[in-house]
Enzyme design. Structure first.
Site: not given
Ligand code: PLP
Length: 398
Positions: A61, A212, A187, A114
């Protein structure tokens, strides 16, 4: 290879993006010479006497060599100080919020982001004590007005956004955040470090859903944070705070998941070029299609954020959204008729995906300021042959 330095800084190794993606954190294994970092599927490590750790490893961890390789590679690709790998993008976001805010603090958040990120702010962080103000990040005066002096500790940006592909000006937001003593978090999931370098533009922390494009093959869920080498004075212990919370909260990436993301990163540059090529072909079709009322793609000169995107992105990415004249029924029908574009959530994999954000990925925003139009369809344009993708969309819209 020294991989932690930022390209363009005096101590920079000046290796190109793909060289860093393939080598940073990935020296051949000291024991066997294996050219790919082994998957250290292990929870604990033998100590040579109490406290006699080999290479600093005591419990997975806290640290694991496969995860460490990924973290070093991520830091090298974003030009950051340190990378931290998590079990999901949302786990990374949650850990960051707890590391840099306290109950009673405030965050400026995008009014277009998101849905899961907004849900984290609205349904988890807010009850915990972190207030938020959803704001149009394209309107810099609105961002300034949303800041609560003394309380705002985070300005959160996503650019391009999911699913409306709006663009935020990272350098301008960094100035506003820093004036207020706040961190700018970006992000970078949609753009990836190949297309956009938020830290070089002044951001303090980059967030990824490595699920992604970083992973790139729809076979892993993961998240990451990468920190700036020059945090604002209020956050000079940024790396230590995040490292502490990563271990204390424990939402880390497992060794196999870390390995999959690391493997994905090696081909990020070539994949992104192809995603961009194919997206441009798809946009060409959609922009002239009689059933389509609007195409949302920052590469279009008509896009409100095009000028900023052209300044801060190398190309415009593989995500395309569009709206249909026939409204929700036609949007749902297009999703159903598509064949090569697989109907599914997520994005950024080699295979093309289609979805209806209002009913799928962004259903959690219904009734909130982040609600998305119901005639909207989102495409994650994959790396198949462009002609086949265009033909499939022609069929889906027929
Ligand atoms: C732009 C963006 N940020 C964060 C996330 C969250 O990521 P995760 O699904 O890996 O938790 C997503 C998920 O679709 C996303 O599209």
């Amino acid at each position: 290879m020294t991989s932690r330095s930022t390209p363009g800084t005096p101590d920079a190794p000046l290796h190109g993006f793909s060289t860093r993606a393939i080598h940073a954190g990935q020296e051949p294994d000291a024991l066997t010479g294996a050219v790919v970092p082994p998957i250290y599927q292990v929870s604990t490590y033998k100590q040579d006497g109490v406290g006699g750790l080999r290479g600093g490893y005591e419990y997975s961890r806290s640290a694991n060599p496969t995860r460490a390789a990924l973290e070093e590679c991520l830091a090298a690709l974003e030009g950051g100080s340190r990378g931290f790998a998590f079990a999901s993008g949302l786990a990374a976001e949650d850990t960051l919020l707890r590391a840099v805010t306290v109950p009673g603090a405030h965050a400026v958040v995008p009014d277009d982001a998101y849905g899961g990120t907004y849900r984290l702010f609205a349904k988890v962080a807010e009850p915990w004590g972190l207030a938020n103000t959803p704001t149009d990040l394209g309107d810099l005066d609105a961002v300034r007005a949303a800041i609560r002096p003394g309380d705002t500790s985070v300005v959160w940006a996503e650019t391009p956004t999911n699913p409306l592909l709006t663009i935020a000006d990272v350098a301008a937001l960094a100035d506003i955040a820093h004036e207020a003593g706040a961190l700018l978090v970006v992000d970078n999931t949609f753009a990836t470090p190949y297309l956009q370098s938020p830290l070089a533009l002044g951001a303090d922390v980059v967030v990824h859903s490595t699920t992604k494009y970083a992973g790139g093959h729809s076979d892993v869920v993961g998240g990451a944070l990468v920190t700036t080498t020059a945090p604002p004075a209020e956050f000079e212990d940024l790396d230590e705070r995040i490292a502490f919370h990563q271990n204390a909260m424990g939402a880390v990436a497992g060794p196999f998941d870390a390995w999959l993301v690391l493997r994905g990163l090696k081909t990020l540059a070539v994949r992104m070029e192809r995603h961009c090529d194919n997206a441009e072909r798809v946009v060409e079709l959609l922009a002239s299609h009689p059933r389509v009322s609007a195409v949302l793609y920052p590469g279009l000169e008509s896009h409100a954020g095009h000028e900023v995107a052209a300044r801060q992105m190398r190309r415009f990415g593989g995500m395309v959204s569009f709206r249909l004249r026939g409204g929700v029924e036609e949007a749902l029908a297009a999703c159903k008729r598509a064949e090569l574009f697989t109907l599914g959530e997520s994005l950024g994999g080699v295979e093309s995906l289609i979805e209806h954000p209002g009913r799928m990925t962004h259903a959690s925003t219904a009734g909130s300021v982040l609600e998305v139009p119901d005639d909207l369809v989102r495409l994650s344009v994959g790396i198949e042959d462009a002609e086949d993708l265009v033909a499939d969309l022609q069929h889906a819209l027929s």
